[in-house]
Design a protein around this motif. Sequence first.
Motif, PDB file in Angstrom:
ATOM      1  N   GLN A 323       0.820  -1.007  -0.163  1.00  0.00           N
ATOM      2  CA  GLN A 323      -0.013   0.069  -0.123  1.00  0.00           C
ATOM      3  C   GLN A 323       0.921   1.324  -0.121  1.00  0.00           C
ATOM      4  O   GLN A 323       0.272   2.333  -0.372  1.00  0.00           O
ATOM      5  CB  GLN A 323      -0.973   0.067   1.111  1.00  0.00           C
ATOM      6  CG  GLN A 323      -2.062   0.861   0.856  1.00  0.00           C
ATOM      7  CD  GLN A 323      -3.024   1.170   1.907  1.00  0.00           C
ATOM      8  OE1 GLN A 323      -2.761   0.577   3.241  1.00  0.00           O
ATOM      9  NE2 GLN A 323      -3.814   1.927   2.036  1.00  0.00           N
ATOM     10  N   ALA A 378      -1.252  -1.469   6.676  1.00  0.00           N
ATOM     11  CA  ALA A 378      -2.246  -0.867   5.853  1.00  0.00           C
ATOM     12  C   ALA A 378      -2.618   0.651   6.593  1.00  0.00           C
ATOM     13  O   ALA A 378      -2.696   1.022   7.761  1.00  0.00           O
ATOM     14  CB  ALA A 378      -3.697  -1.701   6.090  1.00  0.00           C
ATOM     15  N   ILE A 402     -10.462  -1.523   4.810  1.00  0.00           N
ATOM     16  CA  ILE A 402      -9.286  -1.984   5.700  1.00  0.00           C
ATOM     17  C   ILE A 402      -9.784  -3.185   6.583  1.00  0.00           C
ATOM     18  O   ILE A 402     -10.513  -2.639   7.767  1.00  0.00           O
ATOM     19  CB  ILE A 402      -8.457  -1.136   6.156  1.00  0.00           C
ATOM     20  CG1 ILE A 402      -7.754  -0.192   5.121  1.00  0.00           C
ATOM     21  CG2 ILE A 402      -7.213  -1.759   6.925  1.00  0.00           C
ATOM     22  CD1 ILE A 402      -6.973  -0.785   4.159  1.00  0.00           C
ATOM     23  N   PHE A 417      -7.358  -5.820   2.085  1.00  0.00           N
ATOM     24  CA  PHE A 417      -7.685  -4.556   1.348  1.00  0.00           C
ATOM     25  C   PHE A 417      -9.042  -5.014   0.453  1.00  0.00           C
ATOM     26  O   PHE A 417      -8.892  -5.723  -0.455  1.00  0.00           O
ATOM     27  CB  PHE A 417      -6.595  -4.349   0.447  1.00  0.00           C
ATOM     28  CG  PHE A 417      -5.313  -3.917   0.979  1.00  0.00           C
ATOM     29  CD1 PHE A 417      -5.151  -2.737   1.687  1.00  0.00           C
ATOM     30  CD2 PHE A 417      -4.318  -4.626   0.852  1.00  0.00           C
ATOM     31  CE1 PHE A 417      -3.857  -2.531   2.312  1.00  0.00           C
ATOM     32  CE2 PHE A 417      -3.010  -4.544   1.393  1.00  0.00           C
ATOM     33  CZ  PHE A 417      -2.863  -3.185   2.292  1.00  0.00           C
ATOM     34  N   CYS A 448      -5.145  -2.210  -2.990  1.00  0.00           N
ATOM     35  CA  CYS A 448      -4.805  -1.628  -1.974  1.00  0.00           C
ATOM     36  C   CYS A 448      -4.706  -0.049  -2.478  1.00  0.00           C
ATOM     37  O   CYS A 448      -4.081   0.856  -1.567  1.00  0.00           O
ATOM     38  CB  CYS A 448      -3.366  -2.114  -1.456  1.00  0.00           C
ATOM     39  SG  CYS A 448      -2.054  -1.981  -2.842  1.00  0.00           S
TER      40      CYS A 448
END
Length: 507
Positions: A323, A378, A402, A417, A448
């Motif tokens: 990400q 994340a 998330i 994701f 992501c």
Amino acid sequence: MSDTSKDPADKRIERVPSDRSEQQLREAIAREMKQKRRVRSVYSKYMAAGIGVCFGGLLVLGLAMPLRPMYSAAEKRKLTERPEIHAAGILDGSYFTELSTWFSDTFPCRETLLNGEAAMERLYGLRGEEIYGSSDTHADIIPTAAGLAPTIDLNGPGDTQDDSGLATASELPGTAGSSGDANAGGAETFETHADGTLVLPDAPEAANLTGETAGNIYVTNNAGYEIYYFNQEGTTAYASMINTVRKLLPEDVTLYDMMVPNSFGVELPADVQEALGSSNMRLGFQYTESMIDPSVHMVNVFDTLLDHKDEYIYFHTDHHWTQLGAYYAYRKFCEAKGYAPHELTDFKTEQAPGFYGTFYFATNRAQALKDNPDTIEAWIPNGQNDMQYVDKDGQQLNGHVINDATVMNAGNKYNCFILGDNPFTEIHNPEITDGSAIVLVKESYGNCFVPWLVDHYQDVYVVDYRYYKDNLLDFIKEHKVRDVLFLNNEAAVSKSASAKMLGMFGK
């Protein structure tokens, strides 16, 4: 003078003990041999019984239906289903072949057994370079110049569609003689099928390198890389698809296209890429962009990712970007859109170590990758983390943008994701009320990237072209969407993927 001579009887008396001693020795030897035979017999019986118990246990275990797995979380695929008995299959033998496949594919404790097999293979020591599959993969030469790729009349006389309504690959233009189904002529690139099954393509002859290759995966320095091969037909098909979508969309809709390079093209030195027989990915992207209509807003992230290649922007054991890599691409999108990007420090973060991705399982759990597990990081969107989605069975469900990767299997943590690849996902940010909306057309690389869009739009619609079955053009018009972004990694620059994307606009 004493007489030293002895009577013969005396000699017989002296020999008697000797004869008895020999007899006793023979008897002792016989008893010992008999005891050894008895021990061997008992040992053999126990061995036979033990082997029988083991095989019997394996047979019972193999026949234990409740213990048979139906899904492999490590391989991200549904396992083979037990075949139905039918007379034709029994007569031609196909039923028994299918039954054997089912039996071996769903054997109880298969993951434990596969891990054990991988551990045994590692005892063989360093094996050098290794190629799985044949070695007929080749790359097309990247042309130096090209005009715009032609658009396609989906309703014209040459239009052909399959039963699902998707435009077929035969509609798309390209160079004769190439398959166009991947970046390499005649080979599928490394990606997952619709059900999550790994696609293992053919590979080139091994180069004299320090790492190992498995299919199109090159392993070096405890990381895997998918080798890139330029394909003329697939490239032309992709550019033609984008130009056709631009022609179909209303004029007030802005079309963006973002082609994402994989880790091979960004992180590996040029001389290593050349030694592996790879194409120059940067030149391949430039050639593709040269065929796309200037009215399409190209979001070039290649140089941006090169600038950050020393950061953790790609996973080691998986073919996806992280990400963080998607964040740097998001900043380029904001630049093209005219938005002010958010900083990383504006978001709350979550981490989940112990992620093993597609490269790890495709290389039969390579020790080099096992020693270098990935960590999922994340960033949670501020405005909204709730979403609604339609799964592959058509069910409408609720989820999160998330999700908690710490509770997910080691091979499935990337699904944190937007819960992985679903046909349709929508996120509505209550903090934005300006009617702004975007449709993101993506494959798994886009998963992501989605969180970065949430805080800029009132409505974010995510479409996975591999599973979406409705007419996307109608959806865009009905929901008054003004931004459409195609985000795909280099594997989607292919004839088959382009046909699927274009098919969504032609029903």
